[in-house]
Every structure is written in structure tokens, then in C-alpha cells.
Write a protein that holds these residues in place. Structure first.
Motif, short mmCIF file in Angstrom:
data_model
loop_
_atom_site.label_atom_id
_atom_site.label_comp_id
_atom_site.label_asym_id
_atom_site.label_seq_id
_atom_site.Cartn_x
_atom_site.Cartn_y
_atom_site.Cartn_z
N LEU A 63 0.85 -1.19 0.00
CA LEU A 63 0.00 0.00 0.00
C LEU A 63 0.88 1.24 0.00
O LEU A 63 1.73 1.42 0.88
CB LEU A 63 -0.90 0.01 1.24
N HIS A 93 -1.55 -1.16 -4.16
CA HIS A 93 -2.68 -0.30 -3.84
C HIS A 93 -2.15 1.12 -3.63
O HIS A 93 -1.10 1.33 -3.03
CB HIS A 93 -3.40 -0.77 -2.57
N THR A 135 -4.44 -0.54 -7.88
CA THR A 135 -5.78 -0.23 -7.39
C THR A 135 -5.75 1.10 -6.66
O THR A 135 -4.96 1.28 -5.73
CB THR A 135 -6.28 -1.34 -6.44
N HIS A 160 -7.42 4.09 -4.36
CA HIS A 160 -8.42 4.37 -3.32
C HIS A 160 -8.38 5.87 -3.05
O HIS A 160 -7.45 6.38 -2.43
CB HIS A 160 -8.11 3.61 -2.04
#
Length: 486
Positions: free
Chosen positions: A202, A230, A270, A272
Motif C-alpha cells: 500500500l 494499492h 488499485t 483508493h
């Protein structure tokens, strides 16, 4: 003419990074004796920490002219000014030679603990401007004192990264799980490869550091398909990291954002958005990261490693006994705040500024370099070089040169950009009344004072007979702009 205090005690420079060393070179050129203190074993230690990272600014923006003159007198060969160095090359080919040229002025392994005035604390006023500065220096296991006629704080912000927590504080569990967190830009494709290969990583942050880490992780993912990436950002507008693409005057900076956009479009990471981290705790497999989102409390599970690239902040404890004037939220030098506030500006450049904007109520004290920006992002070394040139001229008594501040920074070519398929907007590119004309670098920069226009684009349009670009339309009764020009 320099003040008697400076003639007697010289100038103390805190930090032997690019800006601190440039300050020393400018002081010497002005006949002022500088002493540079740094806690590290080497000059430019922050550059060593990210030696693997390619810089997006070419050599011409990374070399101070006074430092270059000093080096060339010793036979130093200048690099190709249009080439792009890595941080490690900047250290090896420029900062190390500069450190050797300034070796008599530099004291390494010397940590400045605090700065005050000799014989008086922050409260006392009488005789303050006649007292030298007193620095407490920690070295060789002991503490000594050093007196200076003026002080330049060029310690930067690298050593104090911002936490993961969206409220400015460490997220719950952040300290407990520090072993899984790296702050800054790890060497994903080099010495840190084993840490990230095949892992769920992340990356948190919306600046160029986050982009560098994401691109490296994407490359690693092509080599090891088990690697999952992420990207979490607190807002929903990624204009600063995507940048201006081909319109960016620094090609490498523009390409950085373009490559990142392609990764998102290809589904290789991904994203967010509006992901405000509140806590993290150990799960069955990896970490569980909880964040507040528009949908409520959201969990991201199975995270093996976290890269925190959320920026950094200045160490304010160092000068607690001095009379400094800082912006309440940026923690920058107060006069700079309106020029660099990321709530208002996202263009990555700032109008020229020098000793007057950098001065504090404490006579003879200046914060220069990245630390002068406080928590604001997008500081370029060239900005710091012009800062210290102006300050050195002022301390030498040459106010004409000190006030002749010139700063040629490459435009980013954008004031707003969003995720693919989303819209973004920035205050520089919405309409503003002509009376609100400022020296903005957005919309092409400030308009010539001889033309009734609010920006360079508006001026250019009016010069060709058009009504303008839209910036100069009236605001509504609430002060909001009616239309936009971008």
C-alpha cells in the motif's frame, strides 16, 4: 557593510545539504565567514538516503552559481547541464566536491540542539539585536556552544516525515507496526527488492514521491506477478502528481504523471481516493488498514508492506527560544504562505522572493530551503539557491543586490488534473475579478502590469482583440467567480 556582530562572529548555517552549502559559498563570495553544522557524517545526507531516485530537474536547476564558481576555481568539470542526474549522482558529482571545497567551513557529526541569544531568552527585548546568537552543539558525546552574528536554518524537513494518519497524527497502530512501514521512497528495484517482491503493498500519498514508488512497484510487478499494488490518497484530485504532461517544462516531471495515468488505465494498480487512514492492526494475513471514506469506515486487508509518502514537516523545536513568525497552518515562513499554500495553489512554482519575505522578528535569523516552505510541497533547489543569494547580499549590506530577486522556475503546465474520468478544479484557473490580480504562475503567469488583465493568458487574448480568457469576469456577491478560463 556587514554588521559588527557578523564581522566578529560570522554566520552559522544549519544543514550541509544543497541549500546550506550554497549559502556557505555565497557567504564566502561576500567576504563573510560561514560555519556549517550538520549532524550526519557526510554532506548531503538526505540525497544519499534516496540515491537511487532519478531527479526530474536537469543539472542546470541543481547547481548554485556561487558554488559552481568556487568549484571551477579548483578545476571541477561541470556536468552536462541538460542531463538528468539521480540523487546519488548529485551527491557524488556535486555535493561531495563542494563539501571538500568548503571543508574548512563545515563541521560534520555536529547536531545543533537549540538556538537562542547569548544571555537572554525569548522574552527579553532590550539589547537583543546587539547580542550574538548562541548555538548548542552536540558532538563527540558532549555539548558545546558556538556564537554567531546571524543564523540560516537550512535543515530541511526530510528527517520529519508526516504520519499515515489523515488527521496529522500517527494512525492508531502506526507506531506498533512501524517495522512494516517505510517513509519516503524505498529502493524497490534495488536493495529493497526482496522486501516488496511478491507482496501486497500500500502506497499512501499524492505527490511525486508516491509516484516514484508506484512506478517502481509496477516495474517490480512485471517481474514478479504476485506483487499487488494499492494506492491510497486522502483527496480525490490528483492534479499535483499527474501534472501537465507534455506541457510541463520539465519533461521528466511531465512523463512521471503520464506513466502513472497509464498504469491506472491498464489496471496495474488499485486506486483508493478519499481514503483517510484511521488505524491499522495485524490481521490473519498481513495488516488490516481501516480508513474513513465517503462510504463509511472501509477496510483494506492483507497488506504486507506500507510506503508512506505523505510529505514532511519542519522541526520547530530547534528555534523555540527565537522570535519567529510562522504561518499558522503551513508552518512556513509567514510571508511565503500566500504564495505556496496548496489549498490555493497547485502549479508547483512560486514568484521570486528573497531576504525580505524570509526575515523574522529575530534580526539576523532566516529559514531557507525546503524548511522555509514548512509543510507545503513542490520545493525546488533553484528556489533555495536564490533565497540564500539574496540573504547573503543582505547580510553583506548590499540591499540593491538583495532586493533584485530573480527566479526562473520551469512551469508544470497544469493547475488541475483529476483521475481518468473525473474532473478537477483549482482556484488559479477559475475566474477572478481583475482587482484580485496576483503574481500567479497559473494560467501562464501574471499579466503585464500595463495591461488590464488577470493573467498572462487573459492578456494575450486581449492583445489579439479577443474579450479575454474569462479570468477577468466579475465575481458574484459572495465573492465566487462566475466562469473559469481553463
Amino acid at each position: 557593510m556587514t554588521s559588527p556582530l557578523i564581522q566578529q562572529y560570522g554566520v552559522a548555517i544549519l544543514g550541509a545539504g544543497p541549500v546550506g552549502l550554497a549559502a556557505a559559498a555565497h557567504m564566502l563570495a561576500r567576504g563573510i565567514r560561514p560555519t556549517v553544522f550538520d549532524a550526519a557524517e557526510s554532506v548531503g545526507s538526505s540525497m544519499l538516503a534516496v540515491a537511487h531516485v532519478p531527479l526530474f530537474s536537469p543539472w542546470r536547476y541543481n547547481i548554485d552559481h556561487a558554488a559552481r564558481s568556487l568549484l571551477e576555481r579548483g578545476g571541477w568539470p561541470a556536468p552536462d547541464l541538460d542531463a538528468l542526474p539521480t540523487a546519488g549522482e548529485l551527491h557524488q558529482l556535486y555535493l561531495q566536491p563542494l563539501g571538500r571545497a568548503l571543508r574548512e567551513q563545515i563541521q560534520l557529526n555536529s547536531r545543533v540542539l537549540a538556538v537562542s541569544r547569548l544571555g537572554m531568552d525569548k522574552i527579553k527585548t532590550a539589547g537583543r539585536d546587539q547580542a550574538p546568537f548562541l548555538l548548542q552543539i552536540e558532538r563527540d558525546g558532549g555539548v558545546s556552544e558556538h556564537l554567531a552574528g546571524a543564523v540560516l536554518d537550512a535543515t530541511g524537513t526530510w528527517a520529519m516525515p508526516n504520519p499515515l494518519g489523515a488527521n496529522g497524527l500517527p494512525a492508531t497502530g502506526e507506531t506498533a507496526h512501524a517495522v512494516r512501514i517505510r517513509y519516503g521512497i524505498p529502493d524497490v528495484l534495488g536493495k529493497d527488492r526482496a522486501r516488496y517482491a511478491g507482496k501486497c503493498v500500500l502506497v499512501v500519498g499524492a505527490g511525486h514521491s508516491a509516484a516514484q514508488a508506484l512506478l517502481a512497484l509496477a516495474d517490480l510487478g512485471q517481474q514478479d506477478e504476485r506483487t499487488r499494488v494499492h494506492w491510497a490518497v486522502r483527496g480525490n484530485n490528483l492534479r499535483r502528481v499527474f501534472g501537465g504532461g507534455e506541457a510541463d517544462q520539465l519533461q521528466a516531471r511531465g512523463e512521471l504523471g503520464q506513466r502513472l495515468q497509464r498504469l491506472i488505465e491498464q489496471g496495474r494498480l488499485t486506486v483508493h481516493t478519499e481514503f483517510r487512514i484511521a488505524s491499522m492492526q495485524a490481521g490473519l494475513t498481513g495488516l488490516t488498514v481501516r480508513a474513513h471514506t465517503p462510504q463509511g469506515l472501509t477496510e483494506l486487508t492483507g497488506v504486507d508492506e506500507v510506503i508512506c509518502a505523505t510529505g514532511s514537516r519542519p522541526d520547530l523545536a530547534l528555534t523555540r527560544e527565537l522570535r519567529v513568525r510562522l504561518d499558522a497552518w503551513l508552518e512556513s515562513t509567514e510571508a511565503l504562505a500566500p504564495l505556496i499554500d496548496p489549498n490555493e495553489h497547485s502549479c508547483g512554482t512560486v514568484r521570486p522572493h528573497g531576504h525580505r519575505e524570509l526575515a523574522h522578528p529575530e534580526p539576523g535569523f532566516y529559514v531557507v530551503g525546503a524548511k522555509s516552505y514548512g509543510r507545503a510541497p513542490t520545493f525546488l533547489m533553484a528556489t533555495g539557491y536564490e533565497q540564500v543569494r539574496s540573504v547573503a547580499a543582505a547580510l553583506a549590506g548590499d540591499l540593491a543586490a538583495a532586493d533584485d530577486v530573480r527566479l526562473d522556475l520551469p512551469e508544470t503546465g497544469v493547475c488541475s488534473a483529476g483521475l481518468p474520468g473525473t474532473a478537477g478544479q483549482d482556484a488559479c484557473c477559475v475566474a477572478m475579478p481583475a482587482a484580485a490580480r496576483v503574481a500567479s504562475t497559473c494560467c501562464g503567469g501574471a499579466a503585464p502590469v500595463s495591461i488590464d488583465a488577470c493573467c498572462a493568458q487573459d492578456a494575450a487574448a486581449k492583445q489579439t482583440g479577443k474579450a479575454g480568457c474569462g479570468c477577468g469576469v466579475p465575481a458574484d456577491k459572495a465573492g465566487r467567480a462566475v466562469t473559469g478560463c481553463c
